[in-house]
Design an enzyme around this catalytic site. Structure first.
Site, PDB file in Angstrom:
ATOM      1  N   ASN A 102       0.867  -1.177   0.000  1.00  0.00           N
ATOM      2  CA  ASN A 102       0.000   0.000   0.000  1.00  0.00           C
ATOM      3  C   ASN A 102       0.904   1.228   0.000  1.00  0.00           C
ATOM      4  O   ASN A 102       1.534   1.527   1.007  1.00  0.00           O
ATOM      5  CB  ASN A 102      -0.887  -0.038   1.261  1.00  0.00           C
ATOM      6  CG  ASN A 102      -1.714   1.223   1.424  1.00  0.00           C
ATOM      7  OD1 ASN A 102      -1.806   2.038   0.500  1.00  0.00           O
ATOM      8  ND2 ASN A 102      -2.320   1.391   2.592  1.00  0.00           N
ATOM      9  N   TRP A 103       0.966   1.883  -1.143  1.00  0.00           N
ATOM     10  CA  TRP A 103       1.884   3.028  -1.266  1.00  0.00           C
ATOM     11  C   TRP A 103       1.337   4.277  -0.576  1.00  0.00           C
ATOM     12  O   TRP A 103       2.027   5.277  -0.484  1.00  0.00           O
ATOM     13  CB  TRP A 103       2.161   3.317  -2.743  1.00  0.00           C
ATOM     14  CG  TRP A 103       3.106   2.326  -3.386  1.00  0.00           C
ATOM     15  CD1 TRP A 103       3.616   1.192  -2.815  1.00  0.00           C
ATOM     16  CD2 TRP A 103       3.670   2.394  -4.705  1.00  0.00           C
ATOM     17  NE1 TRP A 103       4.449   0.551  -3.694  1.00  0.00           N
ATOM     18  CE2 TRP A 103       4.500   1.260  -4.868  1.00  0.00           C
ATOM     19  CE3 TRP A 103       3.544   3.288  -5.771  1.00  0.00           C
ATOM     20  CZ2 TRP A 103       5.209   1.014  -6.046  1.00  0.00           C
ATOM     21  CZ3 TRP A 103       4.238   3.040  -6.953  1.00  0.00           C
ATOM     22  CH2 TRP A 103       5.066   1.914  -7.085  1.00  0.00           C
ATOM     23  N   LYS A 104       0.088   4.223  -0.147  1.00  0.00           N
ATOM     24  CA  LYS A 104      -0.556   5.376   0.512  1.00  0.00           C
ATOM     25  C   LYS A 104      -0.382   6.615  -0.378  1.00  0.00           C
ATOM     26  O   LYS A 104      -0.369   6.483  -1.602  1.00  0.00           O
ATOM     27  CB  LYS A 104       0.011   5.558   1.921  1.00  0.00           C
ATOM     28  CG  LYS A 104      -0.077   4.239   2.724  1.00  0.00           C
ATOM     29  CD  LYS A 104       0.170   4.375   4.184  1.00  0.00           C
ATOM     30  CE  LYS A 104       0.013   2.999   4.839  1.00  0.00           C
ATOM     31  NZ  LYS A 104       0.124   3.037   6.279  1.00  0.00           N
ATOM     32  N   HIS A 137      -9.178   1.026   5.600  1.00  0.00           N
ATOM     33  CA  HIS A 137      -7.861   1.220   6.219  1.00  0.00           C
ATOM     34  C   HIS A 137      -8.022   2.185   7.401  1.00  0.00           C
ATOM     35  O   HIS A 137      -8.819   3.112   7.349  1.00  0.00           O
ATOM     36  CB  HIS A 137      -6.879   1.788   5.183  1.00  0.00           C
ATOM     37  CG  HIS A 137      -5.470   1.764   5.670  1.00  0.00           C
ATOM     38  ND1 HIS A 137      -4.993   2.685   6.575  1.00  0.00           N
ATOM     39  CD2 HIS A 137      -4.445   0.912   5.429  1.00  0.00           C
ATOM     40  CE1 HIS A 137      -3.726   2.401   6.852  1.00  0.00           C
ATOM     41  NE2 HIS A 137      -3.375   1.327   6.173  1.00  0.00           N
ATOM     42  N   GLU A 193      -6.365   4.586   8.308  1.00  0.00           N
ATOM     43  CA  GLU A 193      -6.175   6.008   7.968  1.00  0.00           C
ATOM     44  C   GLU A 193      -7.435   6.592   7.346  1.00  0.00           C
ATOM     45  O   GLU A 193      -7.723   7.784   7.508  1.00  0.00           O
ATOM     46  CB  GLU A 193      -4.942   6.144   7.043  1.00  0.00           C
ATOM     47  CG  GLU A 193      -3.662   5.919   7.838  1.00  0.00           C
ATOM     48  CD  GLU A 193      -2.508   5.315   7.058  1.00  0.00           C
ATOM     49  OE1 GLU A 193      -2.537   5.327   5.818  1.00  0.00           O
ATOM     50  OE2 GLU A 193      -1.575   4.812   7.717  1.00  0.00           O
ATOM     51  N   GLU A 199      -4.527  -4.909  11.014  1.00  0.00           N
ATOM     52  CA  GLU A 199      -3.490  -3.901  11.195  1.00  0.00           C
ATOM     53  C   GLU A 199      -3.696  -3.178  12.523  1.00  0.00           C
ATOM     54  O   GLU A 199      -4.566  -2.300  12.619  1.00  0.00           O
ATOM     55  CB  GLU A 199      -3.550  -2.867  10.066  1.00  0.00           C
ATOM     56  CG  GLU A 199      -3.320  -3.442   8.693  1.00  0.00           C
ATOM     57  CD  GLU A 199      -2.793  -2.393   7.726  1.00  0.00           C
ATOM     58  OE1 GLU A 199      -1.874  -2.713   6.999  1.00  0.00           O
ATOM     59  OE2 GLU A 199      -3.292  -1.249   7.745  1.00  0.00           O
ATOM     60  N   GLY A 250       3.481   2.183  10.686  1.00  0.00           N
ATOM     61  CA  GLY A 250       4.482   3.225  10.478  1.00  0.00           C
ATOM     62  C   GLY A 250       5.283   3.598  11.708  1.00  0.00           C
ATOM     63  O   GLY A 250       5.966   4.622  11.722  1.00  0.00           O
ATOM     64  N   SER A 274       4.269  -2.179  10.170  1.00  0.00           N
ATOM     65  CA  SER A 274       5.735  -2.238  10.335  1.00  0.00           C
ATOM     66  C   SER A 274       6.342  -3.577   9.903  1.00  0.00           C
ATOM     67  O   SER A 274       7.297  -4.040  10.522  1.00  0.00           O
ATOM     68  CB  SER A 274       6.124  -1.886  11.779  1.00  0.00           C
ATOM     69  OG  SER A 274       5.778  -0.543  12.063  1.00  0.00           O
ATOM     70  N   GLY A 333       3.128  -1.131   4.153  1.00  0.00           N
ATOM     71  CA  GLY A 333       3.111   0.290   3.811  1.00  0.00           C
ATOM     72  C   GLY A 333       4.496   0.749   3.374  1.00  0.00           C
ATOM     73  O   GLY A 333       4.921   0.525   2.243  1.00  0.00           O
ATOM     74  N   GLY A 334       5.223   1.354   4.295  1.00  0.00           N
ATOM     75  CA  GLY A 334       6.518   1.967   3.978  1.00  0.00           C
ATOM     76  C   GLY A 334       7.468   1.059   3.220  1.00  0.00           C
ATOM     77  O   GLY A 334       8.128   1.505   2.265  1.00  0.00           O
TER      78      GLY A 334
HETATM   79  O1  G3H Z   1      -1.455  -0.534   4.683  1.00  0.00           O
HETATM   80  C1  G3H Z   1      -0.375  -0.699   5.241  1.00  0.00           C
HETATM   81  C2  G3H Z   1      -0.193  -0.459   6.640  1.00  0.00           C
HETATM   82  O2  G3H Z   1      -0.868   0.647   7.111  1.00  0.00           O
HETATM   83  C3  G3H Z   1       1.159  -0.692   7.205  1.00  0.00           C
HETATM   84  O3  G3H Z   1       2.003   0.413   7.051  1.00  0.00           O
HETATM   85  P1  G3H Z   1       3.534   0.278   7.477  1.00  0.00           P
HETATM   86  O4  G3H Z   1       4.043  -0.988   6.846  1.00  0.00           O
HETATM   87  O5  G3H Z   1       4.194   1.496   6.938  1.00  0.00           O
HETATM   88  O6  G3H Z   1       3.561   0.189   8.970  1.00  0.00           O
END
Ligand code: G3H
Length: 253
Positions: free
Chosen positions: A12-14, A99, A101, A169, A175, A215, A236-237
């Site tokens: 997920n590149w957000k 999600h 967020e 999650e 993050g 994470s 994510g990141g």
């Molecule tokens: O959608 C992905 C998640 O919110 C995880 O994000 P993260 O891997 O940056 O902690």
């Protein structure tokens, strides 16, 4: 012996990624070779602006492309929103809904998430429904109750293993570099599996993929992906760089 779901590692590149980010997608596709392909599915969810071009770039690589959110309606006066049909038309096969967020930034309720999952199915997309507790909820011992409520409220009737993926999650792990212990992940995933059995029945529920997210990195992927009822990751990141994303997928090599 009960069949196990095929693992899925989803990125997920957000709100990250301009056109040069497609070089990372190309590197992912290039390294998604026969051995890895036999073991794990890969999905990348870029920002909406890149879905069409990413889907075109991913043709032939085996990497699937998804959206990060969709509106519940097919079309209409909803400035700035993207419908599931638009994502499908752009080449997406999946869409993330609910999600944390979105639940926080846009005050999305379980009912809204459910309507979005229904929209995903209407458009022929797989819905990745996200659930997870906040730090306060975990500290209050409410994790399982919160996740159960979110599952009950967010998964529409008629879900199957082909149309639904669940992503657990913990909000406090997203993050932050923090992760739950393997034992804690196992407890929540077992509880999700049990709840899915009640919601969609004993035949389909064992085959629904339950991803862990929060994470995930190459350094902890083997441990987290090895937990019972963890059928992949929502990353994510670490999905922004091909080397990191592939390093996570390598947990399944
Ligand atoms: O959608 C992905 C998640 O919110 C995880 O994000 P993260 O891997 O940056 O902690």
């Amino acid at each position: 012996m009960t069949a196990r779901p095929r693992p899925l590692v989803a990125g997920n590149w957000k709100m990250n990624g301009l056109r040069p980010a497609l070089n990372e997608l190309a590197a992912m596709g290039g390294a998604y070779d026969g051995a890895l392909r036999r073991k794990v599915d890969l999905l990348v969810c870029p920002p909406a602006t890149l879905v069409y071009v990413a889907a075109a770039a991913a043709v032939g690589t085996g990497v699937a492309i998804g959206g990060q959110d969709c509106h519940a309606k097919e079309n209409g006066a909803h400035t700035g929103d993207v419908s599931a049909e638009m994502l499908a038309n752009a080449g997406a096969s999946h869409v993330i809904v609910g999600h944390s967020e979105r639940r926080t930034d846009h005050k999305e309720s379980d009912a809204v998430v459910k309507a979005k999952a229904e929209a995903a199915w209407r458009a022929g997309l797989v819905a990745i429904v996200c659930v997870g507790e906040t730090k306060e909820e975990r500290e209050a011992g409410r994790t399982l109750a919160i996740v159960k409520r979110q599952l009950r409220g967010s998964i529409p009737e008629g879900a199957t293993a082909d149309t639904l993926v669940v992503a657990y999650e913990p909000v406090w792990a997203i993050g932050t570099g923090l992760t739950p212990t393997a034992k804690d992940v196992e407890e929540v995933h077992a509880s999700i599996r049990a709840e899915l059995r009640k919601i969609i029945g004993k035949d389909e529920s064992p085959l629904v993929r339950i991803l862990y997210g929060g994470s995930v990195k190459p350094s902890n992927a083997v441990e987290l992906m090895g937990v019972a009822n963890v059928d992949g990751a929502l990353v994510g990141g670490a999905s922004l760089k091909a080397a990191d994303f592939l390093g996570i997928a390598a947990a399944y090599r």
